[in-house]
Design a protein around this motif. Structure first.
Motif, PDB file in Angstrom:
ATOM      1  N   GLU A  38       0.825  -1.202   0.000  1.00  0.00           N
ATOM      2  CA  GLU A  38       0.000   0.000   0.000  1.00  0.00           C
ATOM      3  C   GLU A  38       0.865   1.260   0.000  1.00  0.00           C
ATOM      4  O   GLU A  38       0.555   2.236  -0.696  1.00  0.00           O
ATOM      5  CB  GLU A  38      -0.935  -0.002   1.207  1.00  0.00           C
ATOM      6  CG  GLU A  38      -2.046  -1.031   1.107  1.00  0.00           C
ATOM      7  CD  GLU A  38      -2.926  -1.079   2.346  1.00  0.00           C
ATOM      8  OE1 GLU A  38      -2.836  -0.159   3.190  1.00  0.00           O
ATOM      9  OE2 GLU A  38      -3.695  -2.040   2.470  1.00  0.00           O
ATOM     10  N   VAL A  39       1.950   1.247   0.760  1.00  0.00           N
ATOM     11  CA  VAL A  39       2.861   2.395   0.778  1.00  0.00           C
ATOM     12  C   VAL A  39       3.462   2.598  -0.602  1.00  0.00           C
ATOM     13  O   VAL A  39       3.552   3.731  -1.100  1.00  0.00           O
ATOM     14  CB  VAL A  39       3.966   2.193   1.840  1.00  0.00           C
ATOM     15  CG1 VAL A  39       5.083   3.216   1.676  1.00  0.00           C
ATOM     16  CG2 VAL A  39       3.376   2.272   3.236  1.00  0.00           C
ATOM     17  N   LEU A  40       3.877   1.514  -1.258  1.00  0.00           N
ATOM     18  CA  LEU A  40       4.445   1.627  -2.600  1.00  0.00           C
ATOM     19  C   LEU A  40       3.426   2.182  -3.588  1.00  0.00           C
ATOM     20  O   LEU A  40       3.771   2.992  -4.455  1.00  0.00           O
ATOM     21  CB  LEU A  40       4.953   0.268  -3.076  1.00  0.00           C
ATOM     22  CG  LEU A  40       6.212  -0.245  -2.379  1.00  0.00           C
ATOM     23  CD1 LEU A  40       6.514  -1.671  -2.813  1.00  0.00           C
ATOM     24  CD2 LEU A  40       7.390   0.657  -2.637  1.00  0.00           C
ATOM     25  N   GLN A  41       2.179   1.761  -3.470  1.00  0.00           N
ATOM     26  CA  GLN A  41       1.123   2.274  -4.349  1.00  0.00           C
ATOM     27  C   GLN A  41       0.941   3.774  -4.146  1.00  0.00           C
ATOM     28  O   GLN A  41       0.797   4.529  -5.110  1.00  0.00           O
ATOM     29  CB  GLN A  41      -0.200   1.551  -4.093  1.00  0.00           C
ATOM     30  CG  GLN A  41      -0.230   0.136  -4.611  1.00  0.00           C
ATOM     31  CD  GLN A  41      -0.161   0.097  -6.119  1.00  0.00           C
ATOM     32  OE1 GLN A  41       0.900  -0.122  -6.681  1.00  0.00           O
ATOM     33  NE2 GLN A  41      -1.258   0.308  -6.777  1.00  0.00           N
ATOM     34  N   LEU A  42       0.940   4.220  -2.896  1.00  0.00           N
ATOM     35  CA  LEU A  42       0.788   5.648  -2.607  1.00  0.00           C
ATOM     36  C   LEU A  42       1.968   6.442  -3.140  1.00  0.00           C
ATOM     37  O   LEU A  42       1.795   7.541  -3.680  1.00  0.00           O
ATOM     38  CB  LEU A  42       0.628   5.871  -1.101  1.00  0.00           C
ATOM     39  CG  LEU A  42      -0.686   5.386  -0.499  1.00  0.00           C
ATOM     40  CD1 LEU A  42      -0.629   5.506   1.022  1.00  0.00           C
ATOM     41  CD2 LEU A  42      -1.862   6.166  -1.060  1.00  0.00           C
ATOM     42  N   GLU A  43       3.167   5.889  -3.018  1.00  0.00           N
ATOM     43  CA  GLU A  43       4.346   6.568  -3.556  1.00  0.00           C
ATOM     44  C   GLU A  43       4.249   6.685  -5.073  1.00  0.00           C
ATOM     45  O   GLU A  43       4.580   7.715  -5.652  1.00  0.00           O
ATOM     46  CB  GLU A  43       5.620   5.809  -3.175  1.00  0.00           C
ATOM     47  CG  GLU A  43       5.983   5.937  -1.717  1.00  0.00           C
ATOM     48  CD  GLU A  43       7.187   5.096  -1.337  1.00  0.00           C
ATOM     49  OE1 GLU A  43       7.742   4.379  -2.194  1.00  0.00           O
ATOM     50  OE2 GLU A  43       7.584   5.159  -0.167  1.00  0.00           O
ATOM     51  N   LYS A  44       3.777   5.623  -5.719  1.00  0.00           N
ATOM     52  CA  LYS A  44       3.640   5.629  -7.173  1.00  0.00           C
ATOM     53  C   LYS A  44       2.624   6.675  -7.612  1.00  0.00           C
ATOM     54  O   LYS A  44       2.866   7.444  -8.543  1.00  0.00           O
ATOM     55  CB  LYS A  44       3.217   4.246  -7.658  1.00  0.00           C
ATOM     56  CG  LYS A  44       3.016   4.157  -9.148  1.00  0.00           C
ATOM     57  CD  LYS A  44       2.541   2.778  -9.556  1.00  0.00           C
ATOM     58  CE  LYS A  44       2.198   2.731 -11.030  1.00  0.00           C
ATOM     59  NZ  LYS A  44       1.632   1.452 -11.423  1.00  0.00           N
ATOM     60  N   GLU A  45       1.480   6.711  -6.939  1.00  0.00           N
ATOM     61  CA  GLU A  45       0.433   7.673  -7.293  1.00  0.00           C
ATOM     62  C   GLU A  45       0.914   9.110  -7.111  1.00  0.00           C
ATOM     63  O   GLU A  45       0.659   9.965  -7.962  1.00  0.00           O
ATOM     64  CB  GLU A  45      -0.813   7.418  -6.450  1.00  0.00           C
ATOM     65  CG  GLU A  45      -1.539   6.138  -6.809  1.00  0.00           C
ATOM     66  CD  GLU A  45      -2.677   5.823  -5.855  1.00  0.00           C
ATOM     67  OE1 GLU A  45      -3.023   6.680  -5.011  1.00  0.00           O
ATOM     68  OE2 GLU A  45      -3.212   4.705  -5.949  1.00  0.00           O
ATOM     69  N   SER A  46       1.623   9.366  -6.012  1.00  0.00           N
ATOM     70  CA  SER A  46       2.106  10.727  -5.788  1.00  0.00           C
ATOM     71  C   SER A  46       3.151  11.111  -6.829  1.00  0.00           C
ATOM     72  O   SER A  46       3.185  12.255  -7.293  1.00  0.00           O
ATOM     73  CB  SER A  46       2.666  10.888  -4.374  1.00  0.00           C
ATOM     74  OG  SER A  46       3.800  10.066  -4.184  1.00  0.00           O
ATOM     75  N   SER A  47       3.982  10.158  -7.232  1.00  0.00           N
ATOM     76  CA  SER A  47       4.975  10.437  -8.280  1.00  0.00           C
ATOM     77  C   SER A  47       4.290  10.740  -9.602  1.00  0.00           C
ATOM     78  O   SER A  47       4.710  11.635 -10.346  1.00  0.00           O
ATOM     79  CB  SER A  47       5.919   9.247  -8.456  1.00  0.00           C
ATOM     80  OG  SER A  47       6.661   9.036  -7.296  1.00  0.00           O
ATOM     81  N   GLN A  48       3.239  10.000  -9.908  1.00  0.00           N
ATOM     82  CA  GLN A  48       2.507  10.227 -11.152  1.00  0.00           C
ATOM     83  C   GLN A  48       1.860  11.605 -11.159  1.00  0.00           C
ATOM     84  O   GLN A  48       1.857  12.301 -12.186  1.00  0.00           O
ATOM     85  CB  GLN A  48       1.451   9.142 -11.365  1.00  0.00           C
ATOM     86  CG  GLN A  48       2.042   7.800 -11.709  1.00  0.00           C
ATOM     87  CD  GLN A  48       1.005   6.699 -11.742  1.00  0.00           C
ATOM     88  OE1 GLN A  48      -0.073   6.823 -11.163  1.00  0.00           O
ATOM     89  NE2 GLN A  48       1.325   5.597 -12.408  1.00  0.00           N
ATOM     90  N   LEU A  49       1.309  12.019 -10.030  1.00  0.00           N
ATOM     91  CA  LEU A  49       0.711  13.354  -9.947  1.00  0.00           C
ATOM     92  C   LEU A  49       1.766  14.443 -10.113  1.00  0.00           C
ATOM     93  O   LEU A  49       1.525  15.451 -10.770  1.00  0.00           O
ATOM     94  CB  LEU A  49      -0.027  13.522  -8.615  1.00  0.00           C
ATOM     95  CG  LEU A  49      -1.325  12.752  -8.476  1.00  0.00           C
ATOM     96  CD1 LEU A  49      -1.853  12.874  -7.044  1.00  0.00           C
ATOM     97  CD2 LEU A  49      -2.359  13.246  -9.471  1.00  0.00           C
ATOM     98  N   LEU A  50       2.931  14.218  -9.543  1.00  0.00           N
ATOM     99  CA  LEU A  50       4.006  15.197  -9.675  1.00  0.00           C
ATOM    100  C   LEU A  50       4.438  15.327 -11.131  1.00  0.00           C
ATOM    101  O   LEU A  50       4.579  16.441 -11.649  1.00  0.00           O
ATOM    102  CB  LEU A  50       5.196  14.779  -8.809  1.00  0.00           C
ATOM    103  CG  LEU A  50       6.422  15.687  -8.890  1.00  0.00           C
ATOM    104  CD1 LEU A  50       6.080  17.071  -8.343  1.00  0.00           C
ATOM    105  CD2 LEU A  50       7.575  15.075  -8.127  1.00  0.00           C
TER     106      LEU A  50
END
Length: 69
Positions: A38-50
């Motif tokens: 779940e942490v990795l998914q959140l990191e991925k999503e935040s990177s995509q938004l950036l």
């Protein structure tokens, strides 16, 4: 029960108790693995938004415009 300090089974430990302890251990490992995923998914999503925001600024768009594409 299990003598955790010595790492040995105390007298009278049944195989069912040992399996129950093993099952509980595996359950905890699965919970920790799921939490890390779940942490990795959140990191991925935040990177995509950036990246989406940076692309929008680069192309002269407002940051929210790229999200609808």
């Amino acid at each position: 029960m299990i003598d955790r300090q010595a790492g040995l089974f105390a007298g009278g430990e049944s195989l069912v108790d040992v399996f129950a302890f093993g099952a509980e251990f595996v359950e905890k490992v699965v919970e920790l693995t799921e939490a890390r995923f779940e942490v990795l998914q959140l990191e991925k999503e935040s990177s995509q938004l950036l990246v989406t925001g940076v692309r929008g600024v680069r192309d002269g768009k407002r940051p929210g415009d790229c999200l609808s594409e």
